[in-house]
Motif scaffolding. Sequence first.
Motif, PDB file in Angstrom:
ATOM      1  N   ARG A  53     -59.597 -16.403 -13.406  1.00  0.00           N
ATOM      2  CA  ARG A  53     -58.263 -16.260 -13.972  1.00  0.00           C
ATOM      3  C   ARG A  53     -57.328 -17.242 -13.248  1.00  0.00           C
ATOM      4  O   ARG A  53     -57.309 -17.317 -12.041  1.00  0.00           O
ATOM      5  CB  ARG A  53     -57.794 -14.814 -13.726  1.00  0.00           C
ATOM      6  CG  ARG A  53     -56.431 -14.511 -14.317  1.00  0.00           C
ATOM      7  CD  ARG A  53     -56.070 -13.060 -14.065  1.00  0.00           C
ATOM      8  NE  ARG A  53     -55.790 -12.812 -12.663  1.00  0.00           N
ATOM      9  CZ  ARG A  53     -55.917 -11.623 -12.077  1.00  0.00           C
ATOM     10  NH1 ARG A  53     -56.345 -10.582 -12.751  1.00  0.00           N
ATOM     11  NH2 ARG A  53     -55.616 -11.461 -10.806  1.00  0.00           N
TER      12      ARG A  53
ATOM     13  N   ASP B 125     -53.261 -18.100 -13.305  1.00  0.00           N
ATOM     14  CA  ASP B 125     -51.940 -17.839 -13.870  1.00  0.00           C
ATOM     15  C   ASP B 125     -50.885 -18.168 -12.813  1.00  0.00           C
ATOM     16  O   ASP B 125     -51.205 -18.767 -11.780  1.00  0.00           O
ATOM     17  CB  ASP B 125     -51.833 -16.391 -14.388  1.00  0.00           C
ATOM     18  CG  ASP B 125     -52.076 -15.363 -13.292  1.00  0.00           C
ATOM     19  OD1 ASP B 125     -51.851 -15.699 -12.106  1.00  0.00           O
ATOM     20  OD2 ASP B 125     -52.476 -14.237 -13.619  1.00  0.00           O
TER      21      ASP B 125
ATOM     22  N   THR C 254     -51.744 -17.151  -9.145  1.00  0.00           N
ATOM     23  CA  THR C 254     -53.022 -17.535  -8.527  1.00  0.00           C
ATOM     24  C   THR C 254     -52.779 -18.198  -7.167  1.00  0.00           C
ATOM     25  O   THR C 254     -51.956 -19.110  -7.055  1.00  0.00           O
ATOM     26  CB  THR C 254     -53.781 -18.521  -9.445  1.00  0.00           C
ATOM     27  OG1 THR C 254     -53.983 -17.882 -10.701  1.00  0.00           O
ATOM     28  CG2 THR C 254     -55.116 -18.917  -8.840  1.00  0.00           C
TER      29      THR C 254
ATOM     30  N   ASN D  23     -57.030 -12.736  -7.317  1.00  0.00           N
ATOM     31  CA  ASN D  23     -56.494 -13.859  -8.085  1.00  0.00           C
ATOM     32  C   ASN D  23     -56.394 -15.088  -7.177  1.00  0.00           C
ATOM     33  O   ASN D  23     -55.318 -15.430  -6.684  1.00  0.00           O
ATOM     34  CB  ASN D  23     -55.134 -13.466  -8.660  1.00  0.00           C
ATOM     35  CG  ASN D  23     -54.654 -14.456  -9.708  1.00  0.00           C
ATOM     36  OD1 ASN D  23     -55.282 -15.493  -9.937  1.00  0.00           O
ATOM     37  ND2 ASN D  23     -53.530 -14.158 -10.336  1.00  0.00           N
TER      38      ASN D  23
END
Length: 294
Positions: free
Chosen positions: A6, A8, A11, A40
Amino acid sequence: MRDGIRIDGCTRTCGLIGNPVEHTMSPAIHNTLAQALGQNLVYVPFRVLPGEVREAVEGARALNLLGCNVTVPYKSEVIPYLKELDPLAERIGAVNTLVRTEGGFKGYNTDMPGLLRAFEADGVKPGGEKVLILGAGGVARAVAVMLSGLASEIIILNRTIERAQKIADEINAYTEGQPVRAMALADWRQLPWGERYLAVQATNVGMYPRVQEAVMEDPDFYRRIHTGYDLIFNPARTRFMQMTEAAGGRAYNGLKMLLYQGIIAYELWTGAAVTGELEEKAYDAMKHAMGIGD
Ligand code: NAP
Protein backbone atom coordinates in the motif's frame (compact mmCIF):
# COMPACT_ATOMS: atom_id res chain seq x y z
CA MET A 1 -2.50 -1.00 -3.83
CA ARG A 2 0.05 -2.72 -6.09
CA ASP A 3 1.43 -6.24 -5.54
CA GLY A 4 0.11 -6.08 -1.98
CA ILE A 5 2.12 -2.96 -1.05
CA ARG A 6 0.00 0.00 0.00
CA ILE A 7 1.35 3.44 -0.87
CA ASP A 8 -0.59 6.48 0.30
CA GLY A 9 -0.03 9.83 1.98
CA CYS A 10 0.88 8.16 5.29
CA THR A 11 3.42 5.64 3.91
CA ARG A 12 6.73 5.71 5.75
CA THR A 13 9.92 5.05 3.80
CA CYS A 14 13.10 3.23 4.75
CA GLY A 15 15.98 2.76 2.37
CA LEU A 16 19.42 1.45 1.65
CA ILE A 17 22.42 3.71 1.08
CA GLY A 18 25.30 2.06 -0.78
CA ASN A 19 27.08 1.61 -4.07
CA PRO A 20 26.28 -0.64 -5.81
CA VAL A 21 22.83 -1.53 -4.48
CA GLU A 22 21.42 -3.41 -7.45
CA HIS A 23 21.96 -6.87 -5.95
CA THR A 24 20.58 -6.16 -2.48
CA MET A 25 18.19 -8.64 -0.83
CA SER A 26 17.07 -6.12 1.80
CA PRO A 27 13.88 -4.96 0.01
CA ALA A 28 12.65 -8.57 0.04
CA ILE A 29 13.18 -8.78 3.82
CA HIS A 30 11.70 -5.42 4.81
CA ASN A 31 8.78 -5.22 2.40
CA THR A 32 7.76 -8.77 3.36
CA LEU A 33 7.85 -7.85 7.05
CA ALA A 34 5.89 -4.63 6.48
CA GLN A 35 3.19 -6.48 4.56
CA ALA A 36 2.99 -9.37 7.02
CA LEU A 37 2.72 -6.96 9.94
CA GLY A 38 0.25 -4.70 8.11
CA GLN A 39 2.56 -1.71 8.51
CA ASN A 40 2.34 1.16 6.06
CA LEU A 41 6.05 1.18 5.18
CA VAL A 42 8.12 0.67 2.05
CA TYR A 43 11.82 -0.02 1.66
CA VAL A 44 13.78 1.08 -1.40
CA PRO A 45 17.46 1.04 -2.43
CA PHE A 46 19.29 4.32 -3.06
CA ARG A 47 22.56 4.26 -4.96
CA VAL A 48 24.79 6.97 -3.54
CA LEU A 49 27.78 8.11 -5.53
CA PRO A 50 31.23 8.52 -3.95
CA GLY A 51 31.57 11.83 -2.14
CA GLU A 52 27.83 12.24 -1.64
CA VAL A 53 27.29 10.37 1.62
CA ARG A 54 26.74 13.50 3.65
CA GLU A 55 24.09 14.75 1.21
CA ALA A 56 22.44 11.32 1.29
CA VAL A 57 22.15 11.30 5.10
CA GLU A 58 20.97 14.90 5.27
CA GLY A 59 18.56 14.28 2.41
CA ALA A 60 17.16 11.19 4.10
CA ARG A 61 16.50 13.23 7.21
CA ALA A 62 14.96 16.12 5.29
CA LEU A 63 12.69 13.71 3.40
CA ASN A 64 11.46 12.28 6.71
CA LEU A 65 12.78 8.75 6.11
CA LEU A 66 12.13 6.51 9.09
CA GLY A 67 15.48 4.80 8.77
CA CYS A 68 18.15 3.49 6.44
CA ASN A 69 20.51 0.63 6.05
CA VAL A 70 24.04 1.42 5.00
CA THR A 71 26.13 -0.96 2.96
CA VAL A 72 29.49 -1.17 1.23
CA PRO A 73 31.45 1.09 0.90
CA TYR A 74 29.89 3.58 3.33
CA LYS A 75 29.61 1.76 6.67
CA SER A 76 32.39 3.82 8.25
CA GLU A 77 32.16 6.91 6.05
CA VAL A 78 28.61 7.59 7.23
CA ILE A 79 29.57 7.96 10.92
CA PRO A 80 30.55 11.68 11.00
CA TYR A 81 27.11 12.64 9.69
CA LEU A 82 25.13 10.98 12.48
CA LYS A 83 23.60 12.63 15.52
CA GLU A 84 24.40 9.70 17.79
CA LEU A 85 26.22 6.37 17.74
CA ASP A 86 25.29 3.17 19.53
CA PRO A 87 28.24 1.93 21.69
CA LEU A 88 28.61 -1.38 19.81
CA ALA A 89 28.73 0.41 16.46
CA GLU A 90 31.30 2.76 17.93
CA ARG A 91 33.53 -0.11 19.07
CA ILE A 92 33.20 -1.87 15.74
CA GLY A 93 33.67 1.36 13.80
CA ALA A 94 30.95 0.46 11.29
CA VAL A 95 27.29 1.36 11.00
CA ASN A 96 24.77 -0.51 8.88
CA THR A 97 21.53 0.91 10.28
CA LEU A 98 20.36 4.49 10.78
CA VAL A 99 17.38 5.12 13.04
CA ARG A 100 15.59 8.44 12.97
CA THR A 101 15.77 10.42 16.21
CA GLU A 102 15.01 14.02 16.95
CA GLY A 103 17.52 16.16 15.08
CA GLY A 104 19.25 13.40 13.11
CA PHE A 105 19.96 9.68 12.81
CA LYS A 106 21.39 7.32 15.40
CA GLY A 107 23.79 4.73 13.97
CA TYR A 108 23.73 1.04 14.90
CA ASN A 109 25.53 -2.07 13.81
CA THR A 110 23.02 -4.89 13.39
CA ASP A 111 25.40 -7.13 11.42
CA MET A 112 26.98 -8.49 14.60
CA PRO A 113 23.81 -8.92 16.69
CA GLY A 114 22.46 -10.47 13.48
CA LEU A 115 25.32 -12.96 13.46
CA LEU A 116 24.66 -13.81 17.12
CA ARG A 117 20.98 -14.41 16.36
CA ALA A 118 22.00 -16.56 13.38
CA PHE A 119 24.33 -18.59 15.62
CA GLU A 120 21.43 -19.10 18.02
CA ALA A 121 19.06 -20.17 15.22
CA ASP A 122 21.67 -22.65 13.98
CA GLY A 123 22.42 -23.98 17.48
CA VAL A 124 25.98 -22.59 17.48
CA LYS A 125 27.05 -21.42 20.93
CA PRO A 126 30.09 -19.11 20.92
CA GLY A 127 30.13 -18.68 24.73
CA GLY A 128 33.35 -20.16 26.16
CA GLU A 129 34.37 -21.44 22.70
CA LYS A 130 37.80 -21.49 21.13
CA VAL A 131 37.28 -19.52 17.91
CA LEU A 132 39.25 -19.15 14.71
CA ILE A 133 38.42 -16.13 12.57
CA LEU A 134 39.60 -16.50 8.99
CA GLY A 135 40.30 -13.07 7.51
CA ALA A 136 41.08 -9.64 8.92
CA GLY A 137 38.90 -7.29 6.89
CA GLY A 138 36.06 -5.11 8.14
CA VAL A 139 33.72 -8.00 8.92
CA ALA A 140 36.39 -10.15 10.58
CA ARG A 141 37.27 -7.20 12.80
CA ALA A 142 33.63 -6.78 13.81
CA VAL A 143 33.31 -10.51 14.55
CA ALA A 144 36.45 -10.38 16.72
CA VAL A 145 35.13 -7.35 18.64
CA MET A 146 31.79 -9.02 19.24
CA LEU A 147 33.15 -12.42 20.22
CA SER A 148 35.91 -11.00 22.41
CA GLY A 149 33.44 -10.77 25.27
CA LEU A 150 32.11 -14.28 24.74
CA ALA A 151 34.71 -16.73 23.45
CA SER A 152 37.41 -18.18 25.70
CA GLU A 153 40.04 -17.76 22.99
CA ILE A 154 40.15 -16.07 19.59
CA ILE A 155 42.80 -16.60 16.93
CA ILE A 156 42.64 -14.44 13.81
CA LEU A 157 44.20 -16.21 10.83
CA ASN A 158 44.93 -13.98 7.88
CA ARG A 159 47.00 -14.08 4.71
CA THR A 160 48.50 -10.74 5.74
CA ILE A 161 49.41 -11.23 9.40
CA GLU A 162 49.91 -7.49 10.04
CA ARG A 163 46.21 -6.85 9.55
CA ALA A 164 45.28 -9.63 11.96
CA GLN A 165 47.82 -8.37 14.49
CA LYS A 166 46.40 -4.84 14.31
CA ILE A 167 42.93 -6.09 15.19
CA ALA A 168 44.27 -8.28 18.01
CA ASP A 169 46.25 -5.36 19.45
CA GLU A 170 43.27 -3.02 19.31
CA ILE A 171 40.96 -5.47 21.08
CA ASN A 172 43.52 -6.54 23.65
CA ALA A 173 44.13 -2.90 24.55
CA TYR A 174 40.67 -2.59 26.04
CA THR A 175 40.00 -6.20 27.08
CA GLU A 176 41.46 -7.78 30.21
CA GLY A 177 44.02 -10.51 29.50
CA GLN A 178 45.14 -11.38 25.99
CA PRO A 179 42.13 -13.12 24.51
CA VAL A 180 42.90 -12.39 20.85
CA ARG A 181 45.92 -13.74 18.95
CA ALA A 182 47.02 -13.24 15.35
CA MET A 183 48.49 -15.91 13.10
CA ALA A 184 49.49 -16.02 9.45
CA LEU A 185 47.15 -18.25 7.49
CA ALA A 186 50.16 -20.17 6.19
CA ASP A 187 51.17 -21.05 9.79
CA TRP A 188 47.92 -22.80 10.69
CA ARG A 189 49.78 -26.03 11.57
CA GLN A 190 51.07 -24.19 14.64
CA LEU A 191 47.58 -24.39 16.12
CA PRO A 192 47.76 -26.62 19.21
CA TRP A 193 47.24 -30.22 18.18
CA GLY A 194 44.11 -31.82 19.56
CA GLU A 195 42.08 -28.60 19.87
CA ARG A 196 38.92 -28.28 17.78
CA TYR A 197 37.58 -24.85 16.97
CA LEU A 198 34.51 -22.94 15.87
CA ALA A 199 35.80 -21.32 12.65
CA VAL A 200 34.17 -18.17 11.26
CA GLN A 201 35.06 -17.75 7.58
CA ALA A 202 35.19 -13.97 7.04
CA THR A 203 37.24 -13.68 3.84
CA ASN A 204 35.62 -13.22 0.47
CA VAL A 205 37.32 -16.31 -0.99
CA GLY A 206 34.70 -18.65 -2.46
CA MET A 207 32.13 -15.94 -3.21
CA TYR A 208 30.25 -16.13 -6.49
CA PRO A 209 31.56 -16.36 -9.22
CA ARG A 210 34.78 -17.93 -7.78
CA VAL A 211 32.84 -20.74 -6.17
CA GLN A 212 35.56 -23.39 -6.67
CA GLU A 213 37.89 -21.66 -4.20
CA ALA A 214 38.29 -21.92 -0.44
CA VAL A 215 40.56 -19.79 1.72
CA MET A 216 42.12 -23.02 2.98
CA GLU A 217 42.71 -25.88 0.56
CA ASP A 218 44.44 -28.34 2.92
CA PRO A 219 41.89 -30.96 4.06
CA ASP A 220 43.89 -31.49 7.28
CA PHE A 221 42.98 -27.98 8.43
CA TYR A 222 39.33 -28.91 8.51
CA ARG A 223 40.02 -31.71 11.00
CA ARG A 224 40.85 -28.92 13.47
CA ILE A 225 37.35 -27.45 13.36
CA HIS A 226 34.08 -28.82 14.66
CA THR A 227 31.96 -26.06 13.10
CA GLY A 228 32.62 -23.96 10.02
CA TYR A 229 30.51 -20.81 9.85
CA ASP A 230 30.97 -19.17 6.46
CA LEU A 231 29.70 -15.59 6.29
CA ILE A 232 29.37 -15.88 2.51
CA PHE A 233 25.77 -16.34 1.39
CA ASN A 234 26.27 -16.65 -2.37
CA PRO A 235 26.71 -19.51 -3.10
CA ALA A 236 24.57 -20.97 -0.32
CA ARG A 237 26.97 -23.92 -0.06
CA THR A 238 30.57 -22.83 -0.34
CA ARG A 239 33.64 -24.96 -0.88
CA PHE A 240 34.68 -24.06 2.69
CA MET A 241 31.41 -25.58 3.93
CA GLN A 242 31.88 -28.68 1.77
CA MET A 243 35.41 -29.21 3.09
CA THR A 244 34.25 -28.71 6.68
CA GLU A 245 31.55 -31.33 6.25
CA ALA A 246 33.89 -33.72 4.45
CA ALA A 247 36.10 -33.63 7.57
CA GLY A 248 33.13 -34.44 9.83
CA GLY A 249 32.25 -30.91 11.00
CA ARG A 250 29.00 -28.94 10.89
CA ALA A 251 28.79 -26.14 8.34
CA TYR A 252 26.60 -23.07 7.91
CA ASN A 253 26.39 -20.16 5.47
CA GLY A 254 25.85 -16.41 5.97
CA LEU A 255 22.19 -16.32 4.87
CA LYS A 256 20.81 -16.18 8.38
CA MET A 257 23.21 -13.41 9.37
CA LEU A 258 21.91 -11.46 6.40
CA LEU A 259 18.33 -12.17 7.45
CA TYR A 260 18.77 -11.21 11.09
CA GLN A 261 20.73 -8.01 10.47
CA GLY A 262 17.66 -6.95 8.48
CA ILE A 263 15.17 -8.13 11.06
CA ILE A 264 16.97 -6.31 13.87
CA ALA A 265 17.05 -3.11 11.77
CA TYR A 266 13.32 -3.45 11.11
CA GLU A 267 12.71 -3.91 14.83
CA LEU A 268 14.71 -0.77 15.58
CA TRP A 269 12.75 1.28 13.04
CA THR A 270 9.28 0.11 13.96
CA GLY A 271 9.42 -1.30 17.49
CA ALA A 272 7.90 -4.55 16.16
CA ALA A 273 9.07 -7.89 17.54
CA VAL A 274 9.81 -10.23 14.64
CA THR A 275 9.80 -13.88 15.64
CA GLY A 276 8.91 -17.41 14.48
CA GLU A 277 6.56 -17.42 11.52
CA LEU A 278 7.49 -13.88 10.45
CA GLU A 279 11.18 -14.74 10.44
CA GLU A 280 10.38 -17.72 8.23
CA LYS A 281 8.38 -15.53 5.84
CA ALA A 282 11.19 -13.01 5.51
CA TYR A 283 13.75 -15.81 5.10
CA ASP A 284 11.69 -17.42 2.33
CA ALA A 285 11.24 -14.06 0.55
CA MET A 286 14.97 -13.40 0.75
CA LYS A 287 15.88 -16.83 -0.61
CA HIS A 288 13.25 -16.49 -3.34
CA ALA A 289 14.77 -13.13 -4.37
CA MET A 290 18.16 -14.85 -4.55
CA GLY A 291 16.78 -17.74 -6.57
CA ILE A 292 17.59 -20.26 -3.82
CA GLY A 293 15.21 -23.14 -3.20
CA ASP A 294 14.82 -24.92 0.17
P1 NAP B 1 37.37 -7.21 3.18
O1 NAP B 1 37.44 -6.10 4.17
O2 NAP B 1 37.63 -6.94 1.75
O3 NAP B 1 38.40 -8.37 3.67
C1 NAP B 1 38.69 -9.45 2.87
C2 NAP B 1 39.53 -10.49 3.62
O4 NAP B 1 39.68 -11.62 2.77
C3 NAP B 1 40.92 -10.03 4.01
O5 NAP B 1 41.25 -10.58 5.27
C4 NAP B 1 41.80 -10.65 2.92
O6 NAP B 1 43.11 -10.96 3.34
C5 NAP B 1 41.08 -11.94 2.69
N1 NAP B 1 41.38 -12.49 1.37
C6 NAP B 1 40.99 -11.99 0.16
N2 NAP B 1 41.47 -12.77 -0.83
C7 NAP B 1 42.18 -13.76 -0.23
C8 NAP B 1 42.92 -14.87 -0.72
N3 NAP B 1 43.00 -15.13 -2.04
N4 NAP B 1 43.52 -15.69 0.16
C9 NAP B 1 43.43 -15.44 1.48
N5 NAP B 1 42.75 -14.42 2.02
C10 NAP B 1 42.14 -13.58 1.17
O7 NAP B 1 35.94 -7.94 3.21
P2 NAP B 1 34.78 -7.78 4.31
O8 NAP B 1 33.97 -6.58 4.01
O9 NAP B 1 35.38 -7.95 5.65
O10 NAP B 1 33.82 -9.04 3.95
C11 NAP B 1 34.26 -10.37 4.20
C12 NAP B 1 33.18 -11.38 3.90
O11 NAP B 1 32.04 -11.19 4.73
C13 NAP B 1 32.65 -11.35 2.46
O12 NAP B 1 32.73 -12.65 1.95
C14 NAP B 1 31.20 -10.96 2.58
O13 NAP B 1 30.38 -11.67 1.67
C15 NAP B 1 30.87 -11.43 3.99
N6 NAP B 1 29.73 -10.67 4.56
C16 NAP B 1 28.61 -11.34 4.92
C17 NAP B 1 27.52 -10.66 5.44
C18 NAP B 1 26.28 -11.41 5.83
O14 NAP B 1 25.28 -10.78 6.18
N7 NAP B 1 26.29 -12.73 5.79
C19 NAP B 1 27.60 -9.28 5.64
C20 NAP B 1 28.76 -8.61 5.28
C21 NAP B 1 29.83 -9.32 4.73
P3 NAP B 1 44.33 -9.87 3.27
O15 NAP B 1 44.16 -9.02 4.50
O16 NAP B 1 45.55 -10.68 3.30
O17 NAP B 1 44.13 -9.10 1.99
